[in-house]
Design a protein around this motif. Structure first.
Motif, PDB file in Angstrom:
ATOM      1  N   ASN A  61       0.827  -1.209   0.000  1.00  0.00           N
ATOM      2  CA  ASN A  61       0.000   0.000   0.000  1.00  0.00           C
ATOM      3  C   ASN A  61       0.860   1.257   0.000  1.00  0.00           C
ATOM      4  OD1 ASN A  61      -2.516  -1.319  -0.024  1.00  0.00           O
ATOM      5  ND2 ASN A  61      -2.295  -1.766   2.148  1.00  0.00           N
ATOM      6  N   GLU A  62       1.975   1.208   0.731  1.00  0.00           N
ATOM      7  CA  GLU A  62       2.880   2.357   0.771  1.00  0.00           C
ATOM      8  C   GLU A  62       3.467   2.626  -0.618  1.00  0.00           C
ATOM      9  OE1 GLU A  62       3.026  -0.278   2.897  1.00  0.00           O
ATOM     10  OE2 GLU A  62       2.216   0.723   4.659  1.00  0.00           O
ATOM     11  N   GLU A  63       3.823   1.559  -1.320  1.00  0.00           N
ATOM     12  CA  GLU A  63       4.360   1.709  -2.676  1.00  0.00           C
ATOM     13  C   GLU A  63       3.284   2.213  -3.625  1.00  0.00           C
ATOM     14  OE1 GLU A  63       5.971  -1.206  -6.120  1.00  0.00           O
ATOM     15  OE2 GLU A  63       6.986  -1.429  -4.175  1.00  0.00           O
ATOM     16  N   LEU A  64       2.052   1.755  -3.447  1.00  0.00           N
ATOM     17  CA  LEU A  64       0.951   2.255  -4.274  1.00  0.00           C
ATOM     18  C   LEU A  64       0.809   3.761  -4.103  1.00  0.00           C
ATOM     19  CD1 LEU A  64      -1.550   2.081  -6.081  1.00  0.00           C
ATOM     20  CD2 LEU A  64      -2.863   1.443  -4.032  1.00  0.00           C
ATOM     21  N   LEU A  65       0.814   4.236  -2.871  1.00  0.00           N
ATOM     22  CA  LEU A  65       0.691   5.670  -2.617  1.00  0.00           C
ATOM     23  C   LEU A  65       1.831   6.435  -3.279  1.00  0.00           C
ATOM     24  CD1 LEU A  65      -0.839   7.951  -1.203  1.00  0.00           C
ATOM     25  CD2 LEU A  65       0.530   7.481   0.835  1.00  0.00           C
ATOM     26  N   GLU A  66       3.036   5.921  -3.147  1.00  0.00           N
ATOM     27  CA  GLU A  66       4.202   6.550  -3.773  1.00  0.00           C
ATOM     28  C   GLU A  66       4.068   6.542  -5.294  1.00  0.00           C
ATOM     29  OE1 GLU A  66       8.902   5.511  -4.239  1.00  0.00           O
ATOM     30  OE2 GLU A  66       7.999   5.212  -2.254  1.00  0.00           O
ATOM     31  N   ASN A  67       3.620   5.434  -5.864  1.00  0.00           N
ATOM     32  CA  ASN A  67       3.472   5.335  -7.315  1.00  0.00           C
ATOM     33  C   ASN A  67       2.379   6.267  -7.831  1.00  0.00           C
ATOM     34  OD1 ASN A  67       5.534   3.474  -7.381  1.00  0.00           O
ATOM     35  ND2 ASN A  67       4.195   1.698  -7.567  1.00  0.00           N
ATOM     36  N   ILE A  68       1.326   6.456  -7.065  1.00  0.00           N
ATOM     37  CA  ILE A  68       0.273   7.400  -7.465  1.00  0.00           C
ATOM     38  C   ILE A  68       0.845   8.813  -7.495  1.00  0.00           C
ATOM     39  CG2 ILE A  68      -1.884   8.496  -6.746  1.00  0.00           C
ATOM     40  CD1 ILE A  68      -2.781   5.689  -5.767  1.00  0.00           C
ATOM     41  N   HIS A  69       1.572   9.190  -6.453  1.00  0.00           N
ATOM     42  CA  HIS A  69       2.183  10.527  -6.430  1.00  0.00           C
ATOM     43  C   HIS A  69       3.177  10.692  -7.584  1.00  0.00           C
ATOM     44  CE1 HIS A  69       0.403  12.234  -2.869  1.00  0.00           C
ATOM     45  NE2 HIS A  69       0.690  11.150  -2.167  1.00  0.00           N
ATOM     46  N   ASP A  70       3.984   9.666  -7.851  1.00  0.00           N
ATOM     47  CA  ASP A  70       4.935   9.725  -8.970  1.00  0.00           C
ATOM     48  C   ASP A  70       4.206   9.893 -10.293  1.00  0.00           C
ATOM     49  OD1 ASP A  70       7.012   9.413  -7.185  1.00  0.00           O
ATOM     50  OD2 ASP A  70       7.372   7.286  -7.675  1.00  0.00           O
ATOM     51  N   PHE A  71       3.121   9.134 -10.488  1.00  0.00           N
ATOM     52  CA  PHE A  71       2.342   9.224 -11.719  1.00  0.00           C
ATOM     53  C   PHE A  71       1.783  10.631 -11.896  1.00  0.00           C
ATOM     54  CE2 PHE A  71      -1.522   8.983 -14.218  1.00  0.00           C
ATOM     55  CZ  PHE A  71      -1.156   8.172 -15.271  1.00  0.00           C
ATOM     56  N   LEU A  72       1.244  11.181 -10.833  1.00  0.00           N
ATOM     57  CA  LEU A  72       0.682  12.538 -10.897  1.00  0.00           C
ATOM     58  C   LEU A  72       1.754  13.558 -11.244  1.00  0.00           C
ATOM     59  CD1 LEU A  72      -1.667  12.377  -7.791  1.00  0.00           C
ATOM     60  CD2 LEU A  72      -2.383  12.427 -10.199  1.00  0.00           C
TER      61      LEU A  72
END
Length: 78
Positions: A61-72
């Motif tokens: 979940n932590e990586e998902l949050l990071e990946n969402i921010h990176d994508f944005l």
């Protein structure tokens, strides 16, 4: 136009609820929860969300949050 981040109810039950709650703190994002996003195979395997219709996932979940921010950031949505 604000980025739209969509979560699947089944995936939320697997732990992405915390990711969604963290993202909801940002007033510049539209967060939507659906009963199903039609990604059942992926949903059973990994935490994920759709960001403006694009599949974004993470091992945790932590990586998902990071990946969402990176994508944005990469797509200049924030």
């Amino acid at each position: 136009m604000r980025p739209i981040i969509e979560f699947c109810l089944s995936n939320l039950a697997s732990g992405t609820q915390k990711v969604m709650e963290e993202l909801e703190k940002d007033p510049n994002l539209d967060i939507i929860e659906y009963g199903c996003l039609g990604n059942c195979g992926n949903c059973a395997r990994t935490p994920f969300a759709l960001v403006n219709g694009e599949f974004v996932s993470g091992e945790t979940n932590e990586e998902l949050l990071e990946n969402i921010h990176d994508f944005l950031e990469e797509n200049m949505m924030i």
